[in-house]
Design a protein around this motif. Structure first.
Motif, PDB file in Angstrom:
ATOM      1  N   ASP A 286      41.365   9.612  41.454  1.00 21.24           N
ATOM      2  CA  ASP A 286      40.648   9.153  42.505  1.00 21.24           C
ATOM      3  C   ASP A 286      40.796   7.845  42.764  1.00 21.24           C
ATOM      4  O   ASP A 286      40.010   6.774  42.113  1.00 21.24           O
ATOM      5  CB  ASP A 286      39.133   9.643  41.918  1.00 21.24           C
ATOM      6  CG  ASP A 286      38.063   9.318  43.320  1.00 21.24           C
ATOM      7  OD1 ASP A 286      38.587   8.395  44.133  1.00 21.24           O
ATOM      8  OD2 ASP A 286      37.145  10.189  43.043  1.00 21.24           O
TER       9      ASP A 286
ATOM     10  N   ARG B 243      32.800  -1.034  34.033  1.00 23.67           N
ATOM     11  CA  ARG B 243      32.349  -0.639  35.428  1.00 23.67           C
ATOM     12  C   ARG B 243      31.584   0.615  35.106  1.00 23.67           C
ATOM     13  O   ARG B 243      31.980   1.251  34.177  1.00 23.67           O
ATOM     14  CB  ARG B 243      33.228  -0.823  36.347  1.00 23.67           C
ATOM     15  CG  ARG B 243      34.602   0.099  36.232  1.00 23.67           C
ATOM     16  CD  ARG B 243      35.515  -0.365  37.202  1.00 23.67           C
ATOM     17  NE  ARG B 243      36.798   0.516  37.082  1.00 23.67           N
ATOM     18  CZ  ARG B 243      36.909   1.744  37.870  1.00 23.67           C
ATOM     19  NH1 ARG B 243      35.869   2.176  38.610  1.00 23.67           N
ATOM     20  NH2 ARG B 243      37.874   2.492  37.471  1.00 23.67           N
TER      21      ARG B 243
ATOM     22  N   VAL C 207      30.100   4.250  36.697  1.00 24.52           N
ATOM     23  CA  VAL C 207      30.305   5.418  38.029  1.00 24.52           C
ATOM     24  C   VAL C 207      29.161   6.417  37.702  1.00 24.52           C
ATOM     25  O   VAL C 207      29.152   6.845  36.394  1.00 24.52           O
ATOM     26  CB  VAL C 207      31.427   6.048  37.866  1.00 24.52           C
ATOM     27  CG1 VAL C 207      31.575   7.183  38.938  1.00 24.52           C
ATOM     28  CG2 VAL C 207      32.911   5.117  38.039  1.00 24.52           C
TER      29      VAL C 207
ATOM     30  N   ARG D 287      29.740  11.746  40.461  1.00 30.23           N
ATOM     31  CA  ARG D 287      30.808  11.244  41.321  1.00 30.23           C
ATOM     32  C   ARG D 287      32.066  11.271  40.585  1.00 30.23           C
ATOM     33  O   ARG D 287      32.948  10.574  41.122  1.00 30.23           O
ATOM     34  CB  ARG D 287      30.112   9.816  41.900  1.00 30.23           C
ATOM     35  CG  ARG D 287      29.167   9.870  42.801  1.00 30.23           C
ATOM     36  CD  ARG D 287      28.921   8.683  43.684  1.00 30.23           C
ATOM     37  NE  ARG D 287      27.932   8.895  44.594  1.00 30.23           N
ATOM     38  CZ  ARG D 287      27.715   7.513  45.665  1.00 30.23           C
ATOM     39  NH1 ARG D 287      28.333   6.593  45.793  1.00 30.23           N
ATOM     40  NH2 ARG D 287      26.711   8.267  46.425  1.00 30.23           N
ATOM     41  N   LEU D 288      32.103  11.747  39.282  1.00 30.76           N
ATOM     42  CA  LEU D 288      33.420  11.676  38.871  1.00 30.76           C
ATOM     43  C   LEU D 288      34.386  12.690  39.330  1.00 30.76           C
ATOM     44  O   LEU D 288      33.883  13.802  39.752  1.00 30.76           O
ATOM     45  CB  LEU D 288      33.198  12.042  37.194  1.00 30.76           C
ATOM     46  CG  LEU D 288      32.507  11.087  36.509  1.00 30.76           C
ATOM     47  CD1 LEU D 288      32.352  11.515  35.007  1.00 30.76           C
ATOM     48  CD2 LEU D 288      33.151   9.662  36.149  1.00 30.76           C
TER      49      LEU D 288
ATOM     50  N   ASP E 123      22.124   3.224  31.699  1.00 30.51           N
ATOM     51  CA  ASP E 123      22.395   1.931  32.423  1.00 30.51           C
ATOM     52  C   ASP E 123      21.451   1.003  31.886  1.00 30.51           C
ATOM     53  O   ASP E 123      20.085   1.424  31.706  1.00 30.51           O
ATOM     54  CB  ASP E 123      22.383   2.076  33.864  1.00 30.51           C
ATOM     55  CG  ASP E 123      22.605   0.736  34.626  1.00 30.51           C
ATOM     56  OD1 ASP E 123      21.620   0.176  34.811  1.00 30.51           O
ATOM     57  OD2 ASP E 123      23.681   0.434  34.599  1.00 30.51           O
TER      58      ASP E 123
ATOM     59  N   MET F 184      24.938   6.792  33.339  1.00 20.61           N
ATOM     60  CA  MET F 184      26.044   6.458  33.992  1.00 20.61           C
ATOM     61  C   MET F 184      27.366   6.655  33.039  1.00 20.61           C
ATOM     62  O   MET F 184      27.154   6.921  31.763  1.00 20.61           O
ATOM     63  CB  MET F 184      26.080   4.895  34.419  1.00 20.61           C
ATOM     64  CG  MET F 184      24.729   4.659  35.198  1.00 20.61           C
ATOM     65  SD  MET F 184      24.799   5.213  36.815  1.00 20.61           S
ATOM     66  CE  MET F 184      26.146   4.172  37.511  1.00 20.61           C
ATOM     67  N   THR F 185      28.363   6.740  33.655  1.00 15.74           N
ATOM     68  CA  THR F 185      29.672   6.909  32.787  1.00 15.74           C
ATOM     69  C   THR F 185      30.409   5.590  32.968  1.00 15.74           C
ATOM     70  O   THR F 185      30.907   4.934  34.062  1.00 15.74           O
ATOM     71  CB  THR F 185      30.868   7.874  33.587  1.00 15.74           C
ATOM     72  OG1 THR F 185      29.912   8.907  33.991  1.00 15.74           O
ATOM     73  CG2 THR F 185      31.857   8.095  32.635  1.00 15.74           C
TER      74      THR F 185
ATOM     75  N   ARG G 247      37.577   5.477  43.787  1.00 16.24           N
ATOM     76  CA  ARG G 247      36.664   4.833  42.715  1.00 16.24           C
ATOM     77  C   ARG G 247      37.534   4.191  41.625  1.00 16.24           C
ATOM     78  O   ARG G 247      37.259   4.163  40.614  1.00 16.24           O
ATOM     79  CB  ARG G 247      36.126   6.142  41.960  1.00 16.24           C
ATOM     80  CG  ARG G 247      35.133   6.577  43.117  1.00 16.24           C
ATOM     81  CD  ARG G 247      34.344   7.880  42.577  1.00 16.24           C
ATOM     82  NE  ARG G 247      33.192   8.304  43.437  1.00 16.24           N
ATOM     83  CZ  ARG G 247      33.333   8.997  44.535  1.00 16.24           C
ATOM     84  NH1 ARG G 247      34.585   9.642  44.639  1.00 16.24           N
ATOM     85  NH2 ARG G 247      32.416   9.458  45.211  1.00 16.24           N
ATOM     86  N   ARG G 248      38.984   4.276  41.881  1.00 19.78           N
ATOM     87  CA  ARG G 248      39.788   3.646  40.895  1.00 19.78           C
ATOM     88  C   ARG G 248      39.637   4.077  39.423  1.00 19.78           C
ATOM     89  O   ARG G 248      39.791   3.619  38.377  1.00 19.78           O
ATOM     90  CB  ARG G 248      39.548   2.027  40.623  1.00 19.78           C
ATOM     91  CG  ARG G 248      39.801   1.264  41.979  1.00 19.78           C
ATOM     92  CD  ARG G 248      39.426  -0.296  41.893  1.00 19.78           C
ATOM     93  NE  ARG G 248      38.130  -0.389  41.769  1.00 19.78           N
ATOM     94  CZ  ARG G 248      37.340  -1.056  40.867  1.00 19.78           C
ATOM     95  NH1 ARG G 248      38.171  -1.800  40.136  1.00 19.78           N
ATOM     96  NH2 ARG G 248      36.214  -1.391  40.817  1.00 19.78           N
ATOM     97  N   LEU G 249      39.730   5.339  39.338  1.00 18.28           N
ATOM     98  CA  LEU G 249      39.787   6.433  38.333  1.00 18.28           C
ATOM     99  C   LEU G 249      40.941   7.213  38.178  1.00 18.28           C
ATOM    100  O   LEU G 249      41.151   7.820  39.424  1.00 18.28           O
ATOM    101  CB  LEU G 249      38.602   7.304  38.189  1.00 18.28           C
ATOM    102  CG  LEU G 249      37.567   6.643  37.910  1.00 18.28           C
ATOM    103  CD1 LEU G 249      35.994   7.684  38.020  1.00 18.28           C
ATOM    104  CD2 LEU G 249      37.169   5.999  36.614  1.00 18.28           C
TER     105      LEU G 249
END
Length: 614
Positions: free
Chosen positions: A493, A527, A529, A533-534, A509, A516-517, A496-498
């Motif tokens: 992705d 960071r 995500v 949204r993964l 968080d 969050m991941t 999202r730089r994944l």
């Protein structure tokens, strides 16, 4: 019994392709249809062609699928039927299938990939990269490569010199042999030689995770080098996937850069090259400018690419050839060690500014042997070497009595959860109990369960399910999204730089308390995500050995299946063992382990023969 397209061994795509080819051929041609289905099946299994000479292998494939003996068409009659068909051509003809003189049957595009890649590699293997400033080189070698103890051959230095001298350099070596350090040293020499005209240098790897690791490793070694700050500043700042480097769009095979629109690079480093398949490697070489250098880095003994081809292994060729190269380099250093000018491997007596005549691929390959990660006598090192040699007796002996390696009799499927309970609760306790992302991710990298298979009682999917059940019963996991859940990204992705292979952890968080991941970026920064949204992902207490390539864990539990499988090979066992830096435990049935060590990955291909003619 004659083999049928309805045999379970064939997937729907194999059958549809075979029937299409038969229709294009003008009617009922069962021999052609069978060959088409088999070559389609072969490509899906990682072969670049179907070797019609391997009748035993073809027969075994069909027999395993039906439980009955299949009678293949007579050898000569089968080849004659194919050669007479309008859909089968000889090399150079534009037909759906290509049958070469050696009896290898290709899909046309794979014949083209293989042929073009072989030509590009052979051409680059003979090319000298240009003039070298010997005084500047001598200064660089003295700074960057201090003398080794005992006068041993510094193969890292030899590899750096090959990268400097030639347009093709192949650096192979197992984990801990210093491949990335060698790349950084080679880049420093190249940058110094370039002077005021800086090279355009690109770093690439087959997966996003491997690219991030390459980027981080090169950056770390760059900062340790004894060189001018100006040299450090000219190192590449980022690495990308090979697909993205070529201008590929997500989800498509189309690329921007090719022979008509070459890549804007002078030096290209490709890490984890064993994972690059035939099609991608052919496209990469086609897109290289004629004057560019390419440095392929990887471990020839690791698992080959998931897609068709075993390109790095084919390029490295027979092991005796590499061993002879190492010996010749050692002899050369010994003969020249008192000379002021630095010795160069294989072609040192030739003029550095003149293209070599008669140079071979041998001159471009360096096999790193010295291991800097494991101390002499390390069980992991001894076990990996025994597996590589196919020495099952020695491998079992090391597992039974070696340091930092051990073997446990594989529990049955119904006892597996009980056997895993202590392992899971103790080894994953830190990762599931901490709420600090950096600590949780570090803890996850300390231990991983690796498997040969994805499905089945001893596959990654079932082991992950059992691990979650155990943690849930211990009060450490609940629901789909729970603190401490490790996730493995399984598709790229870019927005999202994944990337495929990235591992993150679900945690609250610190600011908002929302789950969050958390991932570690290529820059080393944490960071977050949103889980929703993964991209595609899966739980990763356990993962397949294939997915683990390019990773390193402190401790590894390698769970092998309770019966033989075509995917259970020497290369898979070796790759699983060498993911560990501290200790390895293997759960196994000894006969299955011995069978795996004896079985090599043998992929049908004409590339090795084209590069290393007998």
């Amino acid at each position: 019994m004659n083999p049928s397209l309805d045999a379970p061994v064939f997937a729907d795509i194999d059958r549809h392709f075979a029937r299409l080819i038969e229709r294009l051929a003008g009617g009922a041609q069962p021999e052609v249809a069978l060959a088409a289905a088999l070559v389609s099946r072969s490509c899906s299994e990682g072969h670049s062609c179907l070797d019609l000479r391997d009748r035993a292998g073809i027969g075994q494939l069909l027999d395993d699928s039906t439980g009955k003996v299949s009678e293949l068409p007579p050898d000569n009659a089968w080849s004659q039927k194919l050669r007479a068909s309008s859909v089968v051509g000889v090399p150079g003809e534009f037909k759906p299938l290509v049958l070469d003189a050696q009896g290898r049957l290709y899909l046309h595009r794979y014949w083209e990939y293989e042929t073009n890649l072989a030509l590009a590699i052979r051409r680059r293997a003979t090319q000298i990269a240009g003039a070298i400033d010997l005084a500047r080189l001598d200064d660089g070698l003295r700074r960057l490569f201090p003398a080794m103890d005992g006068g041993d051959v510094d193969l890292q230095k030899e590899a750096a010199l090959v990268a400097l001298r030639r347009r093709l350099c192949v650096i192979s070596g197992g984990p801990g042999t210093g491949k990335t350090r060698t790349v950084a040293l080679a880049l420093a020499l190249l940058i110094e030689q370039a002077g005021d005209t800086p090279h355009r240098i690109a770093l690439a790897a087959p997966t996003g995770k491997a690219a991030a690791r390459l980027q981080e490793s090169v950056r770390q070694w760059r900062d340790k080098l004894e060189c001018d700050e100006r040299v450090r500043q000219r190192f590449p700042a980022e690495a990308s996937t090979v697909h993205r480097l070529l201008g590929g769009a997500p989800g498509t095979a189309a690329i921007r850069f090719d022979s008509k629109n070459p890549l804007p690079v002078d030096v290209l480093v490709v890490d984890e090259a064993s994972m690059v398949d035939l099609a991608m490697m052919a496209k990469l070489f086609a897109a290289l400018p004629e004057r560019a250098r390419i440095i392929l880095v990887g471990d020839r003994d690791q698992l080959a690419s998931v897609e068709a081809g075993a390109v790095l292994g084919d390029i490295c060729g027979p092991r005796e050839t590499v061993a002879a190269t190492v010996r010749s380099q050692a002899d050369l250093i010994s003969a020249n060690k008192n000379h002021a000018a630095p010795p160069l491997p294989a072609s040192a007596s030739r003029d550095l500014t003149v293209a070599a005549t008669g140079a071979s691929l041998t001159d471009c390959i360096v096999q790193l042997e010295r291991n800097y990660r494991f101390a002499p006598g390390s069980g992991i090192l001894e076990l990996s070497r025994a597996v590589n040699r196919g020495d099952a007796d020695r491998a079992v002996g090391v597992l039974r009595s070696g340091s930092n390696v051990s073997a446990v009799n594989l529990p049955g499927p119904h006892e597996l959860k009980t056997a895993l309970r202590t392992v899971v609760t103790e080894r994953f306790a830190a990762a599931t109990s901490t709420r600090e992302p950096q600590s949780a991710l570090a803890a996850l990298n300390q231990f991983r369960i690796l498997t040969a298979l994805r499905r089945g009682p001893f596959g990654a999917e079932n082991l992950n399910r059992l691990a979650e059940e155990i943690l849930s019963e211990a009060g450490l996991a609940a629901g789909l999204w729970y603190p401490g859940r490790p996730v493995l990204v399984t598709e790229n992705d870019y927005s999202r730089r994944l990337f495929n292979g990235d591992v993150g952890v679900i945690l609250p968080d610190p600011a908002s308390g929302s789950l969050m991941t958390f991932f570690v970026g290529a820059d080393g920064q944490i960071r977050a995500v949103l889980p929703a949204r993964l991209p595609r992902h899966q739980t990763v207490f356990a993962m397949t050995v294939h997915k683990s390539q390019g990773s390193e864990f402190g401790q590894v539990l390698l769970v092998l299946p309770d019966r033989e499988s075509p995917v259970l090979t020497r290369e898979l066992v070796y790759t699983g063992i060498t993911r560990a830096s501290e200790s390895v435990e293997v759960w196994m049935n000894e006969p299955v382990f011995r069978s795996a060590v004896a079985r090599r990955v043998e992929r049908a291909s004409g590339l090795r023969e084209a590069l290393w003619p007998r």
